[in-house]
Design an enzyme around this catalytic site. Structure first.
Site, PDB file in Angstrom:
ATOM      1  N   LYS A   1       9.762 -14.256 -13.338  1.00 10.76           N
ATOM      2  CA  LYS A   1       9.533 -13.155 -14.296  1.00 10.76           C
ATOM      3  C   LYS A   1       8.347 -13.468 -15.196  1.00 10.76           C
ATOM      4  O   LYS A   1       7.485 -12.640 -15.420  1.00 10.76           O
ATOM      5  CB  LYS A   1      10.748 -12.938 -15.187  1.00 10.76           C
TER       6      LYS A   1
ATOM      7  N   HIS B   1      13.296 -36.668 -13.083  1.00 12.43           N
ATOM      8  CA  HIS B   1      12.813 -37.313 -11.857  1.00 12.43           C
ATOM      9  C   HIS B   1      11.354 -36.953 -11.559  1.00 12.43           C
ATOM     10  O   HIS B   1      10.908 -37.075 -10.419  1.00 12.43           O
ATOM     11  CB  HIS B   1      13.699 -36.922 -10.675  1.00 12.43           C
TER      12      HIS B   1
ATOM     13  N   LYS C   1       5.052  -4.030  -5.564  1.00 14.82           N
ATOM     14  CA  LYS C   1       6.515  -3.953  -5.646  1.00 14.82           C
ATOM     15  C   LYS C   1       7.170  -4.153  -4.289  1.00 14.82           C
ATOM     16  O   LYS C   1       8.161  -4.837  -4.161  1.00 14.82           O
ATOM     17  CB  LYS C   1       6.890  -2.582  -6.209  1.00 14.82           C
TER      18      LYS C   1
ATOM     19  N   ASN D   1      -0.830   1.619   6.160  1.00 15.47           N
ATOM     20  CA  ASN D   1      -0.079   0.614   5.416  1.00 15.47           C
ATOM     21  C   ASN D   1       0.512  -0.348   6.445  1.00 15.47           C
ATOM     22  O   ASN D   1       1.195   0.098   7.363  1.00 15.47           O
ATOM     23  CB  ASN D   1       1.027   1.320   4.622  1.00 15.47           C
ATOM     24  N   GLY D   2       0.237  -1.652   6.283  1.00 17.80           N
ATOM     25  CA  GLY D   2       0.758  -2.629   7.247  1.00 17.80           C
ATOM     26  C   GLY D   2      -0.364  -3.537   7.726  1.00 17.80           C
ATOM     27  O   GLY D   2      -1.421  -3.611   7.085  1.00 17.80           O
TER      28      GLY D   2
ATOM     29  N   GLU E   1      14.380 -17.826 -11.191  1.00 18.30           N
ATOM     30  CA  GLU E   1      14.078 -16.399 -11.340  1.00 18.30           C
ATOM     31  C   GLU E   1      13.360 -16.138 -12.680  1.00 18.30           C
ATOM     32  O   GLU E   1      12.427 -15.330 -12.748  1.00 18.30           O
ATOM     33  CB  GLU E   1      15.374 -15.577 -11.217  1.00 18.30           C
TER      34      GLU E   1
ATOM     35  N   CYS F   1       0.851  -1.180   0.000  1.00 14.86           N
ATOM     36  CA  CYS F   1       0.000   0.000   0.000  1.00 14.86           C
ATOM     37  C   CYS F   1       0.892   1.237   0.000  1.00 14.86           C
ATOM     38  O   CYS F   1       1.975   1.237   0.586  1.00 14.86           O
ATOM     39  CB  CYS F   1      -0.928   0.117   1.201  1.00 14.86           C
TER      40      CYS F   1
ATOM     41  N   TRP G   1      -3.266  -2.419  -1.494  1.00 14.00           N
ATOM     42  CA  TRP G   1      -3.041  -3.819  -1.878  1.00 14.00           C
ATOM     43  C   TRP G   1      -3.719  -4.616  -0.786  1.00 14.00           C
ATOM     44  O   TRP G   1      -3.262  -4.646   0.358  1.00 14.00           O
ATOM     45  CB  TRP G   1      -1.547  -4.132  -1.939  1.00 14.00           C
TER      46      TRP G   1
ATOM     47  N   ARG H   1       3.055   0.160  -5.261  1.00 16.77           N
ATOM     48  CA  ARG H   1       3.005  -0.512  -3.961  1.00 16.77           C
ATOM     49  C   ARG H   1       1.672  -1.236  -3.720  1.00 16.77           C
ATOM     50  O   ARG H   1       1.509  -1.944  -2.739  1.00 16.77           O
ATOM     51  CB  ARG H   1       3.199   0.523  -2.843  1.00 16.77           C
TER      52      ARG H   1
ATOM     53  N   GLU I   1       5.001 -13.529 -13.199  1.00 19.06           N
ATOM     54  CA  GLU I   1       4.572 -12.207 -12.732  1.00 19.06           C
ATOM     55  C   GLU I   1       3.856 -11.407 -13.812  1.00 19.06           C
ATOM     56  O   GLU I   1       2.823 -10.814 -13.549  1.00 19.06           O
ATOM     57  CB  GLU I   1       5.797 -11.386 -12.288  1.00 19.06           C
TER      58      GLU I   1
HETATM   59  C1  G6P Z   1       8.057  -8.422  -4.190  1.00 19.74           C
HETATM   60  C2  G6P Z   1       8.347  -7.965  -5.598  1.00 19.74           C
HETATM   61  C3  G6P Z   1       9.532  -8.731  -6.157  1.00 19.74           C
HETATM   62  C4  G6P Z   1      10.734  -8.601  -5.219  1.00 19.74           C
HETATM   63  C5  G6P Z   1      10.391  -9.024  -3.800  1.00 19.74           C
HETATM   64  C6  G6P Z   1      11.507  -8.678  -2.831  1.00 19.74           C
HETATM   65  O1  G6P Z   1       7.561  -9.720  -4.184  1.00 19.74           O
HETATM   66  O2  G6P Z   1       7.204  -8.162  -6.419  1.00 19.74           O
HETATM   67  O3  G6P Z   1       9.869  -8.199  -7.424  1.00 19.74           O
HETATM   68  O4  G6P Z   1      11.753  -9.403  -5.700  1.00 19.74           O
HETATM   69  O5  G6P Z   1       9.227  -8.333  -3.359  1.00 19.74           O
HETATM   70  O6  G6P Z   1      11.640  -7.291  -2.778  1.00 19.74           O
HETATM   71  P1  G6P Z   1      12.957  -6.534  -2.350  1.00 19.74           P
HETATM   72  O7  G6P Z   1      12.589  -5.089  -2.414  1.00 19.74           O
HETATM   73  O8  G6P Z   1      13.274  -6.990  -0.964  1.00 19.74           O
HETATM   74  O9  G6P Z   1      14.019  -6.895  -3.312  1.00 19.74           O
END
Ligand code: G6P
Length: 594
Positions: A476, A495, A589, A102-103, A472, A2, A76, A28, A479
């Site tokens: 990507k 396996h 984010k 926020n929180g 990773e 948020c 969020w 956010r 997401e």
């Molecule tokens: C969220 C974001 C990711 C990020 C992760 C960790 O899940 O969507 O893109 O990798 O948080 O965030 P940080 O700011 O700690 O790298």
């Protein structure tokens, strides 16, 4: 998560400024939004479901009072669905007090039960609303500031709050665990309170960080900072931020994600441009520690896993890695000789912060590799290695990822007493990335995206340090394209997961020109024999590839170059599937909740 934004000052367009600030914080959280502003004898709240970036709304000028007050929130959802009622800000029952939060208030169930017994009625399903009811109760015997302090002492969990009240020209902001920064103009007459600095960077670069268990009361006499535990007033030092506002804008790019992918040509150089002494100091800390743990979440967590391989190959040293949320389970092993390295773009991820708090309580040394140098993580660390990638706005991390990988690789070389070798390898890799990312390359990848855009599932395989990169890559793709994507170690496919391959299932093989190459090509052949469509990301073409995406041969730096074409692929798949790559559904984010 948020985003929250508040304004106190003389500008009559305070509401539009809050809307503008919230748009910059939308990364956010973006399922609903709301704003509250003061008139001479009332507070008006407007809230709606949907992205604020898509809202066509202006509130117009506020009254001709000396100062204007407005707060806003982009949500969020955590507690309660995505509805207008659950959107912030929230009124108290008597409509005197208004809150944006926020929180998560972890004890909200108990608090709500008590409030219900006292006869309160709630209008939302959120945890947040309890605070505004608590303040309302306390205001029966105390003024706004004292009542807020008291009410905050009842809540548990992490929070950043903005609170205003009908009867006083004041904004009260408070923080425990979730970020909140105060921007102040040089004349000390205007205040911006936001979850992140770029939201107000257009107006001022002079900031104060609110630390945990601190509150700031802003009125026409200025800002008063108070420690919520001791109750004492505290002096805060203004910090000047060096970022230029433009760096947080899209420029000629339609989406931040592509802009940030393309920026990697420069951001990698910046990441490598670390002070030698600082790198060596961290390398010494790793050498001397009795156990090094490298921790992060999401993409940063995968970077940590890649680091484990890098340290093993380059420095012949074992480091432990864990996701932030899992790290507390290792606390039994922590002592004052342990070293914990946090990897994070934002420096505000709640799971990583909590892990650091536990490590700190055991006396462990804390080092952070972060992009936001002024973040909570950076400020609680003994040493900070800045990523220097500049603001990263797209939810899917790209440029921060490669910079984190580069810095961890430099550290591995430094631990092996070969820092100069590591640096020259990485500078060479960056130069080759510079040549690699061009419009023709992007178009080649876009065409592959067209071929696979309707697939339901896809797989990514890699070995050694390219195994975490396969994980990773899967993140990507998930997401932003919403395709079911999974990463596997090349050798693990046979396996079990190979049962999932059918005719045309895309499988990306991440290949490095090292001793894993032969086995990787065999794994790709195994997939092809079951009908899979092989997309090879490799320095050299191989007959097993149905499609080949060339990457430079950069030795140990292969994980850094291999991730980039998949970032581009994910971006184009998102566009082809009509998704907004900057704001994927259900994500945010900066994840400031556990
Ligand atoms: C969220 C974001 C990711 C990020 C992760 C960790 O899940 O969507 O893109 O990798 O948080 O965030 P940080 O700011 O700690 O790298």
């Amino acid at each position: 998560m948020c985003g929250i934004f508040g304004y106190f000052g003389p500008k009559k367009n305070a509401t539009d400024m809050v809307v503008e600030g919230l748009k910059k914080l939308e990364y956010r959280g973006y399922d609903s939004w709301g704003i509250a502003y003061k008139t001479s004898n009332d507070i008006i709240i407007h809230k709606q479901v949907g992205k604020i970036g898509e809202a066509q709304i202006t509130f117009g000028e506020l009254e001709d009072a000396e100062e204007q007050i407005a707060i806003g929130h982009s949500r969020w959802a955590t507690h309660g669905g995505v509805t207008q009622e659950n959107a912030h800000p929230h009124f108290s029952e008597d409509k005197d007090v208004v809150l944006a939060h926020n929180g998560i208030f972890e004890n909200y169930v108990e608090l709500k039960e008590e409030l219900l017994k006292k006869g309160h009625t709630f209008t939302s399903e959120t945890d947040s609303e309890v605070l505004v009811h608590l303040i309302e109760d306390e205001m029966k015997t105390s003024n706004f500031l004292e009542a807020t302090k008291k009410a905050l002492s009842y809540v548990e969990g992490r929070y950043a709050t903005l609170i205003i009240c009908k009867s006083e020209n004041m904004i009260i902001a408070s923080r425990r665990g979730s970020p909140l920064i105060i921007g102040t103009t040089k004349d000390n007459k205007e205040f911006f309170i936001a979850s992140d600095i770029p939201a107000f960077l257009k107006y001022t670069n002079q900031v104060n960080y609110l630390d945990d268990n601190e509150l700031v009361a802003i009125d026409n006499t200025g800002a008063r900072f108070i420690n919520l535990i001791s109750g004492e007033e505290i002096k805060k030092r203004n910090v000047e931020i060096q970022w230029v506002e433009e760096s947080a804008e899209k420029g000629d790019f339609k989406y931040f994600m592509l802009k940030e992918i393309m920026e990697q040509k420069e951001t990698l150089y910046r990441a490598l441009n670390q002070e030698k002494d600082l790198i060596e100091k961290v390398a010494d800390a790793i050498k001397n520690a009795f156990g090094t743990y490298i921790i992060g979440c999401g993409t940063a967590g995968k970077v940590c896993m890649a680091a484990e391989y890098m340290f093993s190959t380059i420095a012949k040293k074992h480091v432990n890695t864990a996701f932030g949320s899992e790290f507390p389970n290792y606390h039994h092993f922590l002592t004052d000789r342990s070293l914990v390295i946090a990897v994070s773009q934002s420096g505000e991820t709640a799971d990583t912060l909590e892990a650091l708090e536990i490590a700190k309580s055991k006396g462990a040394k804390i080092i952070s590799i972060v992009n936001v140098e002024t973040s909570t993580m950076a400020r609680m660390s003994d040493i900070v290695l800045p990523i220097k990638a500049g603001p990263e706005k797209a939810v899917a991390s790209t440029k921060a990822t490669t910079s984190q990988l580069a810095i961890l690789m430099l550290l591995a070389y430094a631990v092996a007493d070969k820092l100069a070798d590591g640096k020259s390898l990485l500078i060479d890799a960056t130069a080759q990335i510079n040549d690699m990312i061009n419009p023709r390359y992007e178009e080649h990848i876009r065409k592959i995206a067209e071929v696979i855009k309707d697939t339901e599932s896809m797989y990514i395989i890699g070995r050694a340090s390219n195994y975490p990169i396969a994980l990773e890559c899967a993140i990507k793709l998930q997401e932003v394209s919403y395709i079911h994507a999974e990463g596997f170690a090349g050798g693990e496919l046979k396996h079990g997961p190979i049962a999932l391959i059918s005719k045309g299932t895309p499988c990306i093989a991440l290949i490095a020109n090292d001793d894993t190459k032969k086995s990787m090509l065999s794994n790709a052949k195994e997939v092809q024999a079951r009908g899979g469509l092989i997309i090879g990301i490799a320095p050299e073409r191989d007959p097993v590839f149905d499609y080949w995406i060339r990457v430079p041969d950069v030795g140990n730096a292969s994980p850094i170059v291999n991730i980039i074409p998949v970032q581009i692929l994910a971006y184009h798949l998102a566009l082809l599937r009509s998704n907004n790559p900057d704001m994927p559904r259900n994500l945010a984010k900066s994840v400031t909740v556990k």
